[in-house]
Design a protein around this motif. Structure first.
Motif, short mmCIF file in Angstrom:
data_model
loop_
_atom_site.label_atom_id
_atom_site.label_comp_id
_atom_site.label_asym_id
_atom_site.label_seq_id
_atom_site.Cartn_x
_atom_site.Cartn_y
_atom_site.Cartn_z
N GLY A 175 0.77 -1.23 0.00
CA GLY A 175 0.00 0.00 0.00
C GLY A 175 0.81 1.28 0.00
N SER A 210 0.23 1.97 -5.78
CA SER A 210 -0.86 1.82 -4.81
C SER A 210 -1.41 3.17 -4.36
CB SER A 210 -0.39 1.03 -3.59
OG SER A 210 -0.07 -0.30 -3.95
N SER A 248 -6.02 -1.07 1.97
CA SER A 248 -4.61 -1.17 1.62
C SER A 248 -3.84 -1.89 2.72
CB SER A 248 -4.01 0.22 1.40
OG SER A 248 -4.43 0.77 0.18
N ALA A 295 -6.78 6.36 0.81
CA ALA A 295 -7.12 4.98 1.17
C ALA A 295 -8.27 5.00 2.18
CB ALA A 295 -5.91 4.27 1.77
#
Length: 375
Positions: free
Chosen positions: A179, A184, A200, A221
């Motif tokens: 993550g 990402s 994540s 996220a």
């Protein structure tokens, strides 16, 4: 932005180019195959699009090409006045147009552009293209975003958008490992902009909470968990449902680690979901439980952005245009804080100094290295 660099609207097209080239490969020490070559370009520059380089990153795929282990390789030629056929290193970078042939209306001097395809050779002070269709304008991006959109940006864009028909009104999720990686971080931002929630997974570390908070607050996220939590069956039964919320569907897993991490994110998928593998940082195989295939109908596929654009080159300009739109809307932030920039002083650096700069950047640990050209 374009004003970040002094435009050279009256720049004379140079007679000589300087490029970082290689003729052979070395798995143990890929820097040993590199040399600096000064040469007169073969193309008719009056009838070509001439670009000056602004910046280029050093990506793992670039290193793998020098090692000779990457599946995609540029053609080696004698166009660079070398004794043996050679290729210019590098697959990604951003350029400024300094000259366009008469009658070319789609590009103007001062435009920022990137190549459509990989293997064009980007570790160079100037490059030449004969067709405007081989280039994509990236005006409006900052230098760091423009220099890395071709790999990280486009990979993230396709991973989110090309494989799942999302229901944006439902509680739908994607789960990904690694993550903190560049891809990402762009995935979570694009997903948030599209109304998709993201789980994540990152490595256990000192200061985990601060890293998780940064990924959630800065990069969008929805929730960040540790690899320990990722592999904990009790966590999956008790805490995970509370995180996901009612009627949640985890429809996509993005794997760039492999090994136990990939098995654990796959277990979080719902029925008839998909896992895309685009990397293998652990160097461990992807092992998936048989039950996921039989009882959940899991599909597992590989993803390679180079091959995708080779197969469908027309997709890249559209993907980049959408990325730029999201950036201008403030939904994607510059990756500058995750990049370490080094400067190539084009006018004063010797060939030896340039080669040392490239070699040290290849061997550098930590943040992605970006070579920025000082004109």
């Amino acid at each position: 932005m374009l004003h970040s660099f002094k435009r050279l609207m009256s720049t004379k097209v140079p007679r000589q180019f300087k490029s970082v080239v290689y003729s052979s490969h070395n798995l143990e020490d890929c820097t040993s195959v590199l040399s600096i070559q000064n040469y007169t370009p073969k193309e008719d520059l009056a009838k070509s699009i001439v670009l000056r380089s602004l910046a280029f990153p050093i990506n793992p795929s670039d290193i793998n090409q020098l090692q000779g282990v990457y599946p995609s390789k540029p053609e080696k030629t004698l166009n660079y006045s070398t004794k043996e056929p050679a290729a210019i290193a590098g697959n990604e970078g951003v350029f400024e147009v300094i000259s366009v042939p008469e009658g070319e209306s789609s590009l103007t001097e001062g435009d920022w552009v990137i190549p459509v395809q990989a293997n064009q050779g980007t570790w160079s002070n100037y490059r030449v293209f004969t067709k405007a269709s081989d280039l994509i304008k990236v005006n409006g991006l900052d230098l760091h975003s423009a220099a890395t959109v071709s790999v990280n940006g486009c990979t993230a864009y396709q991973l989110v958008n090309n494989y799942v028909d999302w229901n944006h009104n439902a509680n739908e999720w994607l789960v990904q490992n690694a993550g903190t990686s560049g891809v990402s971080k762009v995935v979570t931002q694009i997903a948030k902009a599209k109304g998709i929630k993201t789980l994540s997974v990152i490595r256990d570390r000192e200061g985990f909470e601060d890293v998780a908070r940064n990924l959630e607050n800065k990069y969008g996220a929805t929730k960040v968990i540790s690899e320990t939590e990722n592999g904990d069956k009790q966590f999956g039964k008790e805490q995970l449902p509370q995180i996901l919320g009612p009627d949640a569907k985890v429809r996509l897993a993005l794997n760039s680690v492999g090994g136990k991490s990939s098995s654990a994110i796959a277990r979080k998928l719902g029925k008839d979901a998909l896992m895309l593998t685009y990397g293998g940082m652990s160097k461990q195989p992807v092992t998936l439980p048989t039950s996921l295939h039989i009882f959940k109908g899991l599909t597992s596929k590989g993803f390679w952005i180079t091959e995708n654009y080779k197969r469908n080159p027309e997709e890249k300009p559209a993907n980049v245009a959408d990325f730029i739109k999201l950036y201008k809307e403030g939904k994607i932030v510059s990756p500058k804080d995750d990049i370490s920039s080094v400067e190539w002083d084009v006018n004063s650096a010797t060939d030896e100094q340039l080669l040392d700069l490239i070699k040290s950047s290849i061997n550098a640990k930590g943040k992605k290295q970006l070579v920025v050209l000082k004109w």
